[in-house]
Design an enzyme around this catalytic site. Sequence first.
Site, mmCIF file in Angstrom:
data_model
loop_
_atom_site.group_PDB
_atom_site.id
_atom_site.type_symbol
_atom_site.label_atom_id
_atom_site.label_comp_id
_atom_site.label_asym_id
_atom_site.label_seq_id
_atom_site.Cartn_x
_atom_site.Cartn_y
_atom_site.Cartn_z
ATOM 1 N N TYR A 39 0.644 -0.865 -0.222
ATOM 2 C CA TYR A 39 0.145 -0.118 0.341
ATOM 3 C C TYR A 39 0.960 1.004 0.058
ATOM 4 C CZ TYR A 39 -3.502 3.846 1.758
ATOM 5 O OH TYR A 39 -3.597 4.293 1.931
ATOM 6 N N LYS A 43 1.705 4.208 -2.992
ATOM 7 C CA LYS A 43 1.142 5.792 -2.925
ATOM 8 C C LYS A 43 2.538 6.372 -2.743
ATOM 9 C CE LYS A 43 -3.501 4.762 -1.404
ATOM 10 N NZ LYS A 43 -4.417 5.945 -2.715
#
Length: 141
Positions: A39, A43
């Site tokens: 994740y 990002k």
Amino acid sequence: MTDQFTIQFVFHQERGYGRIVNIASNAAIGTALPATTFYAATKAEVLIMARRFAMELGRRGITVNAVAPGWIVTEMASAGRSEEDFQARVRNMSERTMVGRTGRPDDIANAVAFLASPESGFVTAQVLTIDGGRMDYIGHG
């Protein structure tokens, strides 16, 4: 580039003005929550793309920035948790911030509204971290 992006880009280019605000996460800059590696990596790429697009589009009057929210109280954050478990999570995440609370959707919306406004015309290639001053970053030993 998608056709939608191309159409929007041409529209803004004709006006000589445009704002792009990407939503990333403070995970991209190193929060120490376990099991968030992939994740965080995706990002982080959003932040890199914002800076690269800012460099390419700036001379056309288009600014590109990113917002990196911290932990925000949303339906998604509470999904699959009992009310008691969710409130414990809110307390835990609040303790990790300098302001002693978790974020609200308004906190993010207000930042995006500023970055999308005409008043932010000299702000580009920036990452605005909105996390209440999170204190649990990798490397903050």
